[in-house]
Design a protein around this motif. Structure first.
Motif, mmCIF file in Angstrom:
data_model
loop_
_atom_site.group_PDB
_atom_site.id
_atom_site.type_symbol
_atom_site.label_atom_id
_atom_site.label_comp_id
_atom_site.label_asym_id
_atom_site.label_seq_id
_atom_site.Cartn_x
_atom_site.Cartn_y
_atom_site.Cartn_z
ATOM 1 N N ALA A 188 -26.037 -3.453 -53.097
ATOM 2 C CA ALA A 188 -25.716 -2.064 -53.441
ATOM 3 C C ALA A 188 -25.571 -1.204 -52.185
ATOM 4 O O ALA A 188 -24.666 -0.362 -52.081
ATOM 5 N N LEU A 189 -26.461 -1.430 -51.196
ATOM 6 C CA LEU A 189 -26.373 -0.671 -49.947
ATOM 7 C C LEU A 189 -25.086 -0.990 -49.198
ATOM 8 O O LEU A 189 -24.428 -0.088 -48.651
ATOM 9 N N LEU A 190 -24.713 -2.260 -49.171
ATOM 10 C CA LEU A 190 -23.466 -2.631 -48.497
ATOM 11 C C LEU A 190 -22.256 -2.015 -49.197
ATOM 12 O O LEU A 190 -21.297 -1.587 -48.533
ATOM 13 N N ARG A 191 -22.298 -1.968 -50.533
ATOM 14 C CA ARG A 191 -21.180 -1.339 -51.239
ATOM 15 C C ARG A 191 -21.085 0.144 -50.907
ATOM 16 O O ARG A 191 -19.981 0.677 -50.728
ATOM 17 N N ARG A 192 -22.246 0.818 -50.814
ATOM 18 C CA ARG A 192 -22.209 2.241 -50.461
ATOM 19 C C ARG A 192 -21.699 2.446 -49.038
ATOM 20 O O ARG A 192 -20.920 3.369 -48.767
ATOM 21 N N LEU A 193 -22.146 1.592 -48.106
ATOM 22 C CA LEU A 193 -21.684 1.728 -46.725
ATOM 23 C C LEU A 193 -20.187 1.452 -46.613
ATOM 24 O O LEU A 193 -19.471 2.141 -45.873
ATOM 25 N N ARG A 194 -19.726 0.439 -47.342
ATOM 26 C CA ARG A 194 -18.281 0.182 -47.323
ATOM 27 C C ARG A 194 -17.515 1.331 -47.954
ATOM 28 O O ARG A 194 -16.397 1.650 -47.535
ATOM 29 N N GLY A 195 -18.126 1.953 -48.985
ATOM 30 C CA GLY A 195 -17.470 3.106 -49.592
ATOM 31 C C GLY A 195 -17.353 4.269 -48.625
ATOM 32 O O GLY A 195 -16.370 5.012 -48.650
ATOM 33 N N LEU A 196 -18.375 4.450 -47.758
ATOM 34 C CA LEU A 196 -18.282 5.512 -46.758
ATOM 35 C C LEU A 196 -17.153 5.261 -45.776
ATOM 36 O O LEU A 196 -16.556 6.203 -45.244
#
Length: 352
Positions: free
Chosen positions: A175-183
């Motif tokens: 989930a954290l990686l998805r948020r970072l990629r979203g940024l």
């Protein structure tokens, strides 16, 4: 008649190297084979005898024809052959039935009274291939115990808990990686949503390389300039957002300044400002540090009173303490002597 016990059956099987029932089956099969051969021999013998000697003639065939109302006229040979086959078949059936009945009783009798071992003899029987072997139960290190099973169960529970924790950690990391990629503007096609695609990525400009890949290390000045130009738009947007926040920050600072100047560290509502509280906390912490670690004696306003070291001095040595004790003892003895002499003089004066 009851069948032998399983222990007897296993012991006899190990001794004979084959099941005892197999011996009886071989006997019964041999008798059945011999009975079949005997019946075949009888049939061949009867077929070799002329029909006339067996009582079959043309007059006999006519009588049988009139009696049975048969449509076909049988010759004496055919009639004799038919009678012989029917007779041998009946004889075979009767013989097989008798053999089965008698040998079933034979099998039960043999298994009950012949191929058996008495229970009182079993403890004293040792087979030939067991000679010289130590059959006493020895230590079994690999045998599971209650403690080993409990330890294994605890290890299993711990591994299951660790697996659950690792799975939860993996889900959080994903989930954290998805948020970072979203940024950065990198969306996963499998899990992305339409609203995520509609939101602008705040750090998407970092992926906008522009013409940086064309410059390389051969033209460093050009590459640096292109990089700076590619970041200008993002910096402008950030500065614009900060400018919108500056008026609110200035209003709060002015209110704090007015509160600090309006009284001894108090606002108009009687409460201390956060600046005043911070200054008092820093001053108190510094004062404690100087008094405890520095050994200074500070005044109410933080000034040093005498400017000298206020800590504990050097401790007296052992010989110095002993010298002081001797001096005190000498002074005490002198005082006692003086008190004794003064008392005697006073008595002499009274007597005179």
């Amino acid at each position: 008649m009851s069948a032998p016990a399983s222990s007897d059956y296993e012991l006899l099987t190990e001794h004979f190297s084959y099941p005892p029932v197999a011996l009886l089956d071989d006997i019964i099969n041999t008798v059945n084979v011999l009975s079949d051969r005997a019946i075949d021999s009888v049939e061949r013998l009867l077929l070799s005898i002329p029909p006339q000697k067996l009582g079959f003639s043309s007059s006999t065939s006519k009588k049988s024809k009139d009696k049975d109302n048969a449509a076909a006229d049988l010759s004496p040979e055919e009639a004799a052959k038919r009678e012989i086959e029917n007779g041998t078949h009946q004889l075979e059936t009767l013989l097989n039935t008798s053999i089965d009945k008698k040998f079933d009783l034979f099998e039960l009798y043999v298994m009950r009274y012949i191929l058996t071992v008495r229970p009182e003899h079993q403890p004293y029987i040792r087979l030939a291939h067991y000679d010289g072997l130590d059959l006493a139960p020895g230590p079994q290190p690999d045998r599971p115990t209650a403690e080993s099973v409990t330890a294994l169960r605890r290890r299993l529970q711990a591994s299951q808990k660790l697996h659950v924790a690792l799975e939860a950690e993996r889900a959080r990391n994903d989930a954290l990686l998805r948020r970072l990629r979203g940024l950065l503007g990198i969306w996963d096609r499998d899990v992305k949503a339409e609203e995520d695609e509609a939101q602008p990525s705040p750090f998407g400009f970092l992926r906008d390389k522009g013409n940086l890949e064309e410059g390389g290390t051969e033209q460093p000045i050009t590459t640096t300039t292109e990089f700076a130009l590619s970041q200008l738009q993002a910096l402008r947007s950030l500065s614009t957002s900060l400018r919108t926040l500056l008026p609110d920050l200035g209003t709060g600072d002015a209110a704090d300044a007015e509160g600090d100047g309006g009284g001894p560290g108090q606002r108009a509502d009687g409460k201390k400002s956060w600046r005043r509280e911070r200054a008092e906390y820093i001053e108190a912490s510094s004062r404690k540090y100087l008094e405890r670690s520095g050994g200074l004696e500070l005044g109410p306003r933080g000034e040093v009173r005498d400017g000298e070291w206020q800590g504990a001095g050097r401790g007296p040595a052992k010989d110095e303490v002993e010298g002081l004790e001797k001096v005190a003892a000498m002074l005490e003895g002198t005082a006692r002597r003086g008190d004794g002499g003064g008392g005697s003089d006073a008595m002499d004066m009274d007597e005179s």
